[in-house]
Scaffold this motif. Structure first.
Motif, PDB file in Angstrom:
ATOM      1  N   GLU A   6       2.617   1.906  -3.373  1.00 17.62           N
ATOM      2  CA  GLU A   6       1.675   2.445  -4.362  1.00 17.62           C
ATOM      3  C   GLU A   6       1.355   3.907  -4.060  1.00 17.62           C
ATOM      4  O   GLU A   6       1.220   4.731  -4.967  1.00 17.62           O
ATOM      5  CB  GLU A   6       0.404   1.604  -4.369  1.00 17.62           C
ATOM      6  N   ARG A  28       4.726   5.858  -4.591  1.00 15.77           N
ATOM      7  CA  ARG A  28       5.381   5.511  -5.861  1.00 15.77           C
ATOM      8  C   ARG A  28       6.858   5.194  -5.655  1.00 15.77           C
ATOM      9  O   ARG A  28       7.745   5.723  -6.344  1.00 15.77           O
ATOM     10  CB  ARG A  28       5.196   6.639  -6.872  1.00 15.77           C
ATOM     11  N   LYS A  44       0.835  -1.205   0.000  1.00 14.90           N
ATOM     12  CA  LYS A  44       0.000   0.000   0.000  1.00 14.90           C
ATOM     13  C   LYS A  44       0.872   1.260   0.000  1.00 14.90           C
ATOM     14  O   LYS A  44       0.600   2.226  -0.714  1.00 14.90           O
ATOM     15  CB  LYS A  44      -0.914   0.016   1.224  1.00 14.90           C
TER      16      LYS A  44
END
Length: 218
Positions: free
Chosen positions: A98, A101, A95
């Motif tokens: 993401e 990045r 998580k």
């Protein structure tokens, strides 16, 4: 500009799904009539994102402290994370990667021929060896990395905001084995060695489910 700010960037610091704070940078506005400044560079934003990532890790580690005494999450022999606790950490890291990045690396390693060596040298040697190896691994990774004992002689390291770096971590961990007191005293220390693999998320492994399968030995 009326407040003297020419450019700014702000990244939220998230704890689970909550925003726990922000990491930001302000660039002073230029004087009237002067050449305009270039603004916030991409490298500055990347650095800012990394600062937010490490702050998020630190805050989540504090929250996770209440789980350290839970036998399901901590390996009783070594004090490292156990499989259940490590799987939760992997899910959190997916998580976070993401969100910010950022890449991260999963390193898995197993002691080759462990059962055969243990049968010959005995359970007392095996227990001492595993404890020494766990302590050495913990000392030779970054503070933000997570180290786990997944099975008898199978370990894993989760390295946030990291690249594979040509397998440097694996080589370092394998080099530690021959320096352990329990191994140095053997007639043939080179027989005890690690076999490992590294996986980069999301470059090589695209989903958290695939990573968990690797952790579980699938």
């Amino acid at each position: 500009e009326e407040h003297g700010v020419g450019a700014y960037a702000i990244i939220p610091i998230r704890i689970d799904e909550e925003v726990g704070g922000i990491s930001g940078v302000l660039q002073a506005a230029g004087r009237r009539g002067s050449e305009p400044r270039a603004g916030i560079a991409r490298v500055d934003v990347q650095t800012l994102r990394k600062v937010a990532l490490y702050a998020s890790l630190a805050l989540e580690n504090v929250r996770r402290g209440s789980l350290r005494g839970d036998r399901a999450f901590q390996d009783s022999l070594t004090g490292l994370l156990a499989a259940a606790g490590f799987e939760l950490r992997v899910q959190d890291e997916v998580k976070r990667a993401e969100r910010y990045r950022e890449r991260f690396v999963l390193t898995t390693c197993v002691v080759q021929e462990y059962d055969r060596i243990t049968e010959r040298l005995g359970p007392a040697w095996a227990e001492g060896f595993i404890k020494e190896l766990a302590q050495a691994m913990r000392r030779n990774v970054r503070e933000v990395d997570a180290v786990a004992r997944i099975d008898d002689a199978r370990f894993a390291v989760l390295s946030p905001a990291s690249d594979k770096d040509g397998g440097a971590l694996l080589r370092r961990l394998n080099g530690l084995v021959g320096q352990l007191p329990s191994v140095r005293g053997l007639p043939n220390p080179s027989e005890v060695r690690l076999d490992g693999h590294q996986y980069s998320f999301p470059d090589e492994i695209a989903t958290g489910g695939e990573l968990l399968s690797i952790v579980r030995g699938g």
